[in-house]
Every structure is written in structure tokens, then in C-alpha cells.
Design a protein around this motif. Structure first.
Motif, short mmCIF file in Angstrom:
data_model
loop_
_atom_site.label_atom_id
_atom_site.label_comp_id
_atom_site.label_asym_id
_atom_site.label_seq_id
_atom_site.Cartn_x
_atom_site.Cartn_y
_atom_site.Cartn_z
N VAL A 14 -5.60 12.02 -3.71
CA VAL A 14 -4.76 12.29 -2.48
C VAL A 14 -4.09 11.06 -2.13
O VAL A 14 -2.91 11.02 -1.49
CB VAL A 14 -5.53 12.98 -1.53
N ALA A 15 -4.84 9.69 -2.06
CA ALA A 15 -4.20 8.70 -1.55
C ALA A 15 -2.83 8.31 -2.10
O ALA A 15 -1.98 7.98 -1.14
CB ALA A 15 -5.30 7.41 -1.85
N PRO A 16 -2.66 8.16 -3.20
CA PRO A 16 -1.10 7.84 -3.61
C PRO A 16 -0.37 8.70 -3.59
O PRO A 16 0.90 8.48 -3.24
CB PRO A 16 -1.50 7.68 -5.24
N VAL A 17 -0.89 10.04 -3.42
CA VAL A 17 0.40 11.23 -3.05
C VAL A 17 0.76 10.76 -1.43
O VAL A 17 1.75 11.05 -1.15
CB VAL A 17 -0.22 12.42 -2.97
N ARG A 18 -0.18 10.35 -0.85
CA ARG A 18 -0.08 10.22 0.90
C ARG A 18 0.89 8.93 0.79
O ARG A 18 1.95 8.72 1.54
CB ARG A 18 -1.26 9.88 1.70
N GLU A 19 0.86 8.03 -0.06
CA GLU A 19 1.72 6.75 -0.15
C GLU A 19 2.85 7.14 -0.56
O GLU A 19 4.05 6.57 -0.03
CB GLU A 19 0.88 5.73 -1.07
N ALA A 20 3.19 8.07 -1.73
CA ALA A 20 4.30 8.51 -1.97
C ALA A 20 5.11 9.17 -0.90
O ALA A 20 6.44 9.07 -0.64
CB ALA A 20 4.21 9.38 -3.27
N LEU A 21 4.46 10.02 0.02
CA LEU A 21 4.99 10.79 0.82
C LEU A 21 5.67 10.04 2.02
O LEU A 21 6.68 10.07 2.50
CB LEU A 21 3.99 11.94 1.44
N ARG A 22 4.90 8.76 2.25
CA ARG A 22 5.71 8.00 3.12
C ARG A 22 6.86 7.09 2.66
O ARG A 22 7.83 7.05 3.45
CB ARG A 22 4.38 6.96 3.58
N VAL A 23 7.04 6.94 1.37
CA VAL A 23 8.17 6.62 0.99
C VAL A 23 9.37 7.58 1.00
O VAL A 23 10.27 7.31 1.63
CB VAL A 23 7.83 6.15 -0.53
#
Length: 222
Positions: free
Chosen positions: A47-56
Motif C-alpha cells: 500500500v505504501a507506494p500506492v499512497r506515494e503515487a496518490l500524493r503525486v
């Protein structure tokens, strides 16, 4: 699918690309909640990279965060879209007039190739490929080395409406109209006629705004 890659940078990029594909394909539509665990599972990442992508995507205006509810694909009103397209008109006229004299034959051929790629994707009904080619087509005639800040703003405006652009290209009629519009735009580029180029870009943009406004008002195809 098993698309897990090594390193936090690559997994974050993979998640970002996966979310962009889902938006373009209409799997994530305006107003829809982004279920992070489901996205992560589909992409084979945590989930961590998905959250990072969502911030972008949040910075680009493609998603919005609602406290205690999570991320949602940005939903625009017709007035929002009209404002964005009005800003694009001002910025893209400036960019086109400054860039046109700098385009050499190779640059024009790259623009023509993008137009052909767009037409072929439209014929196949491949919305993702058409969107990518459409972006190469437009940005190929707008970018020049001395317009860094103008282009940054234009990209931001394009990114903020990507999910709506995908809805626009889901219509076979509009895909065909886009091909004809690109032909007229390319002809103006080849003639190096700045006034004609700006007029064709304005007409192309106005058509898209008209169609998308109908979509937002519930009168267009979804």
C-alpha cells in the motif's frame, strides 16, 4: 498480476503508472473512491507506494483527499472545466506563437508522427494509446527552451483534466473529429502560420469543452 519491482522508487513509479492507466481506461472515474488495498493487490505492490503515487496525483489535481474518507478521483463542475480551458487558451496561444518559429523539419515530422499514431489508435479504439499520442502531438508544437514556466502550468492544467479527456475519447465520433482537427492543426504548423494555428487550436479545444460540458451536465455518453 505479478509486476512487483525492486526498490522503493521503481515500485512507486509502477503504482503511479498503474493508477494513471486505470484513470485513462475509465476503471477509476470522476468522483469514485480509490481503494488503496485493492489497487495495491492488483499491481502486486504494498500500500505504501500506492499512497506515494496518490500524493503525486493529488498535486496534479487528479485526485483529492477527504479526511477520514480517503482519496477520490477529482470531480469537476462545468464551471471548473470552463475555467481550466480558458486558462489553457491563454497559455497555449503564448506557447504556440513562441514555439512555432523554433520548430525545425525534424520537430515537425515528430509532430506528424504523433498525429498518425493518434489516428491509428483512434481507429483501433485504443483510448490509452490515443491519449499518449495526443499529448505528444500537442506538446510537440508548444514546447521551446525559453518557456519552462509556461509549460509547467500547461502540464498542470492538462493533468487536472486527464480523467475527463479519457471520457471524451471514449466516443468514436469524437475520436474521428479529433483526427480531422489534428490534420488542420498540422497543416497550419507546416505553413508556419501562427494565426491559423492558434485558431485551429482554439476550435479543437472549444469542441472538447462543449462535449465535456455535456458529459458533466448528464447529457453526454458515459
Amino acid at each position: 498480476m505479478n509486476t512487483r519491482q525492486s526498490g522503493p522508487g521503481t515500485t512507486a513509479q509502477h503504482a503511479l503508472e498503474g493508477l494513471r492507466r486505470a484513470i485513462i481506461a475509465g476503471e477509476l472515474r470522476p468522483g469514485q473512491r480509490v481503494r488503496q488495498e485493492e489497487i495495491a493487490d492488483n499491481l502486486g505492490v504494498s500500500v505504501a507506494p500506492v499512497r506515494e503515487a496518490l500524493r503525486v496525483l493529488e498535486q496534479e489535481g487528479q485526485v483529492e483527499y477527504r479526511p477520514r474518507r480517503g482519496y477520490f478521483i477529482t470531480e469537476l463542475w462545468a464551471s471548473d472545466l470552463a475555467e481550466i480551458y480558458a486558462l489553457r487558451q491563454v497559455l497555449e496561444e503564448r506557447a504556440a506563437r513562441k514555439a512555432l518559429p523554433t520548430l525545425d523539419d525534424d520537430a515537425i515530422e515528430r509532430i506528424a508522427l504523433a498525429a498518425r499514431d493518434c489516428a491509428e489508435a483512434a481507429e483501433r479504439g485504443d483510448v490509452a494509446a490515443e491519449l499518449a499520442a495526443n499529448r505528444r502531438f500537442h506538446f510537440g508544437m508548444l514546447e521551446s527552451p525559453d518557456q519552462v514556466h509556461t509549460m509547467r502550468l500547461i502540464r498542470l492544467l492538462w493533468d487536472s483534466t486527464e480523467s475527463y479527456r479519457a471520457l471524451y475519447y471514449n466516443s468514436p465520433e469524437e475520436r474521428a473529429k479529433t483526427v480531422h482537427a489534428h490534420d488542420a492543426i498540422l497543416a497550419a504548423v507546416r505553413r508556419r502560420d501562427a494565426d491559423a494555428l492558434v485558431a485551429e487550436l482554439d476550435a479543437h479545444r472549444s469542441r472538447a469543452l462543449e462535449v465535456l460540458t455535456r458529459v458533466l451536465d448528464g447529457g453526454g455518453e458515459r
